[in-house]
Design an enzyme around this catalytic site. Sequence first.
Site, PDB file in Angstrom:
ATOM      1  N   ARG A  20      83.482 -25.885  60.392  1.00 40.50           N
ATOM      2  CA  ARG A  20      83.280 -24.397  59.364  1.00 40.50           C
ATOM      3  C   ARG A  20      82.308 -23.190  60.602  1.00 40.50           C
ATOM      4  NH1 ARG A  20      80.836 -25.653  53.968  1.00 40.50           N
ATOM      5  NH2 ARG A  20      81.241 -23.025  53.527  1.00 40.50           N
ATOM      6  N   CYS A  23      72.313 -22.251  56.025  1.00 40.39           N
ATOM      7  CA  CYS A  23      73.769 -23.449  55.573  1.00 40.39           C
ATOM      8  C   CYS A  23      75.508 -22.634  55.042  1.00 40.39           C
ATOM      9  CB  CYS A  23      73.822 -24.642  55.195  1.00 40.39           C
ATOM     10  SG  CYS A  23      72.958 -24.112  53.213  1.00 40.39           S
TER      11      CYS A  23
END
Length: 283
Positions: free
Chosen positions: A180, A238
């Site tokens: 990611r 995050c």
Amino acid sequence: MNAIISAPELADELAGGAPPVLLDVRWQLSTAKAAGAPPFDGRAEYAAGHLPGAVFVDLDKELASAPGAGGRHPLPDVAEFGAAMRRAGVSSGRPVVVYDGGQGWAAARAWWLLRWTGHPNVRVLDGGLPAWKGPLSTDVPVPEEGDFVPEPGASGLLDADGAAALARSGVLFDARAGERYRGEVEPIDPVGGHIPGAVSAPTTDNVAADGRFRPAEELRARFESLGATGDEAVGVYCGSGVSGAHEVLALAVAGIPAALYVGSWSEWSADPSRPVAVGPDPQ
């Protein structure tokens, strides 16, 4: 004060004369709803069996406000958060221990919020529920109202501009999976990639195979190798401020203070004016 507590240590404290308040924050990130499957139900898991005396806390409703411009898990309203904690029996003068289903992310989110708003004694059960070898209960306690009044700290929290600046002046860790970070996949947010200057530091590398944190010296060596040598400010983000809290907790175990960008990638990527970096290089 340690940020984590082992299951045997918790068992000893619960058997003592001044047991901690127990909060069960079972939650997990799930994309099942998009596929038509029912989402994870933490309350149902709690009802099926929890540590005796533990009170369920709903991450989505009590540890965050509604999704929106601030991301998928923005900060909760401080007054509402305080009321939820008092209903759960949280008082400033009594220790709190938080646990979840073992991943540690949700428990860390509760830990971070309580610490950031001034509670002096909060720990996470290392390894979560799977580490607990004692009996479970299906009784739902009704705790005595606590007295905790949250007072948000002046530090420990980053907004988008602060995170961008820290990526240039200090160390900003991206706690998501490496793919990611690199922008190879993005299952949830509008675009893949990372905040320019951020360093990839997946949360999964903070724990051993049993889900418990690696020893403090190993964690410290890991973060030092990634740039947190002790001479610079450290921050974490995050996807939506949940797994990032777990990284802040790991840094605390290592003895490294760090701030959390709660909006994280879900807020950053929703604004097309903010730059996006892709690939393994921070820049």
